[in-house]
Enzyme design. Structure first.
Site, short mmCIF file in Angstrom:
data_model
loop_
_atom_site.label_atom_id
_atom_site.label_comp_id
_atom_site.label_asym_id
_atom_site.label_seq_id
_atom_site.Cartn_x
_atom_site.Cartn_y
_atom_site.Cartn_z
N GLU A 292 0.80 -1.23 0.00
CA GLU A 292 0.00 0.00 0.00
C GLU A 292 0.83 1.28 0.00
OE1 GLU A 292 -2.89 -0.26 3.16
OE2 GLU A 292 -3.18 -2.39 2.78
N GLU A 398 -6.19 -10.45 -0.62
CA GLU A 398 -6.85 -10.18 0.67
C GLU A 398 -8.35 -10.07 0.52
OE1 GLU A 398 -5.20 -6.83 2.76
OE2 GLU A 398 -3.14 -7.35 2.27
O1 G3I Z 1 -3.21 -7.86 19.44
C1 G3I Z 1 -3.46 -6.55 19.96
C2 G3I Z 1 -4.02 -6.67 21.31
O2 G3I Z 1 -3.05 -7.22 22.15
C3 G3I Z 1 -4.46 -5.29 21.81
O3 G3I Z 1 -5.07 -5.42 23.04
C4 G3I Z 1 -5.44 -4.67 20.82
C5 G3I Z 1 -5.86 -3.27 21.24
O4 G3I Z 1 -6.25 -2.52 20.11
O5 G3I Z 1 -4.81 -4.58 19.59
C6 G3I Z 1 -4.43 -5.83 19.07
O6 G3I Z 1 -3.78 -5.60 17.87
C7 G3I Z 1 -4.61 -5.34 16.77
C8 G3I Z 1 -4.24 -6.33 15.68
O7 G3I Z 1 -4.93 -6.02 14.50
C9 G3I Z 1 -4.51 -7.78 16.08
O8 G3I Z 1 -5.87 -8.03 16.16
C10 G3I Z 1 -4.36 -3.93 16.29
O9 G3I Z 1 -4.83 -3.00 17.24
C11 G3I Z 1 -5.05 -3.69 14.97
O10 G3I Z 1 -4.66 -2.42 14.45
C12 G3I Z 1 -4.65 -4.75 13.98
O11 G3I Z 1 -5.37 -4.52 12.81
C13 G3I Z 1 -4.86 -5.15 11.66
C14 G3I Z 1 -4.58 -4.09 10.58
O12 G3I Z 1 -4.20 -4.73 9.36
C15 G3I Z 1 -3.49 -3.14 10.98
O13 G3I Z 1 -2.21 -3.68 10.83
C16 G3I Z 1 -5.90 -6.14 11.16
O14 G3I Z 1 -6.01 -7.22 12.10
C17 G3I Z 1 -5.49 -6.70 9.80
O15 G3I Z 1 -6.56 -7.45 9.28
C18 G3I Z 1 -5.20 -5.56 8.85
O16 G3I Z 1 -4.74 -6.12 7.64
C19 G3I Z 1 -4.51 -5.23 6.57
C20 G3I Z 1 -3.33 -5.75 5.77
O17 G3I Z 1 -2.22 -5.93 6.61
C21 G3I Z 1 -3.01 -4.84 4.59
N1 G3I Z 1 -4.17 -4.60 3.79
C22 G3I Z 1 -5.35 -4.14 4.48
C23 G3I Z 1 -5.71 -5.09 5.61
C24 G3I Z 1 -6.97 -4.63 6.31
O18 G3I Z 1 -6.79 -3.42 6.94
#
Ligand code: G3I
Length: 476
Positions: A292, A398
């Site tokens: 991205e 994805e």
């Molecule tokens: O695991 C922690 C947890 O310990 C904590 O308590 C909690 C509090 O917010 O956060 C948790 O982490 C989260 C993580 O996902 C695991 O569930 C993060 O906040 C959250 O920001 C993260 O979101 C991910 C996001 O990317 C940001 O990196 C999504 O799961 C994931 O599906 C999403 O994936 C992205 C791809 O990498 C790139 N393309 C778009 C796609 C969707 O946004």
């Protein structure tokens, strides 16, 4: 037909494998005889009489012919393929791939021989694919009449697992692996989720665990615990792993912004890419190198890397990745780039520039969509052909389709299934499309929330119409 034989397994001390009958597709549809309820599906090839074959029938695999099957096993120690080459003088090779993992290659001879490859499979659902390539003569072909999956000698006989439903025949004629994004925490906390992943998918993308903020939260302080566990789990079940994502603006740890000098930022990027790719060199053969980089208008999004290095950070990342692991498949992964518009143009322009320098092998189209904006088959096919003409592979990396909201649930799930079907059909139609990955296993743990029902399996892990639609196109 390829028979999956249990007799040899009994001699070897036990077999925990079941393989399911599927009719050969389309023009190759033939009366496939069930042998003890087991068979392989001939995806490309035809069923012929072969006097020598036990039972009188064998699968004929012309060059690029493929036979596939799914099986569930507790205890497999090797794969034995009984094959014979006909009319071949030069190079000939049978490739046996279990669960999309390491390819095993054997050379079939002029007479019937058993070709054995050793492997160890953990309990669970698996998929096997036998393909033939390398003929220099048009009449050269290979017959396969049996595939056995013996247990290792001396190991206890495992109880066969329940028979899974047979998948529909694929009109595709070639193999496109179906993958899913997975988070380690759901594997750990929900056995049903893990079973669904192992049963339905042949490849895995760590949803978060390989992002830089996870792997190197502080400069030089590495945390591979979650990524190691996820990769080990996937590999234990023979799944391919797509590395995601080495350099991704929004998943960059805060310390990168604190770097003062551009050459130091470049060094930090290089160290990160080299360390991660080399650590997983044996198990991860494909990486989203940059994720991205572009915004909706097609201009570069600003992030820690553009701040320090400008837009050239993208090319730098690909250069470091090529250095780190020259044989890995390098992917540029982008969202909202699957239909015509400035974003698609900019993405294609960037990929062409990287391709001209020999730095990129594939482009990933993410495809986070809704019922209203999922592309038509023609739109997506047009996009995929841009890359095909460039000589670059293309993947759906994805996909999810939001289906929450008002109206009949049944109708929404059917419309959703058609959106997935169209994407799978586009991928099937374009030879450069080599993988189809959805962004999660079950609706329950989707990043979009369970109410959006965006995936192929429902919250409880049951098949939705969308999974049936994808399987009808891609097979499996
Ligand atoms: O695991 C922690 C947890 O310990 C904590 O308590 C909690 C509090 O917010 O956060 C948790 O982490 C989260 C993580 O996902 C695991 O569930 C993060 O906040 C959250 O920001 C993260 O979101 C991910 C996001 O990317 C940001 O990196 C999504 O799961 C994931 O599906 C999403 O994936 C992205 C791809 O990498 C790139 N393309 C778009 C796609 C969707 O946004």
């Amino acid at each position: 037909m390829v028979r999956v034989d249990r007799g040899g397994a009994a001699r070897a001390g036990g077999l925990g494998a079941l393989i399911f009958i599927l009719a050969a597709p389309g023009a190759f549809a033939a009366s496939v005889r069930v042998v003890e309820g087991e068979s392989m599906r001939v995806v490309s090839g035809s069923v012929v009489r072969a006097q020598e074959a036990v039972g009188g029938r064998a699968a004929r695999l012309p060059a690029n012919g493929v036979a596939t099957a799914r099986f569930t096993s507790d205890n497999v120690g090797s794969v034995v393929v009984r094959a014979r080459a006909l009319g071949c003088r030069g190079r000939r090779r049978l490739t046996i791939v279990v669960d999309g993992g390491t390819p095993y290659r054997v050379k079939p001879r002029g007479s019937w021989r058993e070709q054995r490859v050793a492997l160890t499979l953990a309990a669970g659902a698996h998929r096997i694919r036998v393909s033939f390539s390398g003929s220099e003569r048009r009449r050269c072909r290979v017959l396969v009449d049996r595939v056995r999956l013996p247990a290792p000698k001396g190991k206890p006989v495992a109880t066969p697992a329940p028979v899974a439903p047979a998948a529909p025949a694929s009109p595709l004629g070639r193999y496109v692996p179906l993958g899913a994004a997975v988070q380690l925490k759901y594997i750990k906390q929900d056995a049903g989720f893990d079973d669904a992943f192992k049963r339905e998918f042949v490849s895995m993308t760590p949803e978060n665990e390989m992002k830089m903020e996870w792997l190197q939260p502080e400069r030089g302080r590495w945390n591979f615990t979650a990524a190691d566990a996820l990769v080990a789990h996937a590999r234990a079940y023979g799944k391919d792993v797509r590395g995601h994502a080495l350099i991704f603006g929004t998943a960059t740890p805060p310390w990168v912004k604190r770097i003062l000098l551009s050459h130091d930022a470049a060094a930090a990027m290089r160290t990160h890419i080299h360390t991660v790719m080399r650590r997983y060199r044996d198990s991860v053969r494909e990486w989203d190198v940059v994720n991205e980089a572009l915004g909706s208008g097609g201009t570069y999004r600003s992030n820690a890397w553009t701040e320090k290095l400008g837009s050239q950070y993208v090319e730098m990342a690909f250069r470091y990745a090529r250095e780190a692991d020259p044989t890995a498949k390098l992917v540029y992964n982008e969202f909202d780039a699957d239909t015509a518009g400035p974003k698609r143009d900019a993405t294609a322009g960037l990929v062409r520039k990287l391709k001209d320098k020999g730095l990129v092998d594939a482009v990933g189209l993410q495809m986070h969509r809704s019922l209203a904006d999922a592309p038509t088959r023609e739109q997506l096919e047009e996009t995929m052909r841009i890359y095909e003409q460039m000589g670059v592979e293309v993947q759906v990396t994805e996909m999810d389709v939001l289906a929450g909201g008002a109206g009949s649930l049944t109708d929404r799930l059917i419309i959703q299934a058609e959106a997935y079907r169209r994407a799978a059909q586009a991928c099937a139609a374009v030879a450069a499309c080599t993988r189809f990955t959805v962004w999660g296993v079950t609706d329950r743990y989707s990043w979009m929330g369970v109410d959006q029902l965006p995936l192929l399996l429902d919250a409880g892990g049951a098949e939705k119409p969308a999974l049936a639609a994808v399987r009808e196109v891609l097979g499996g």
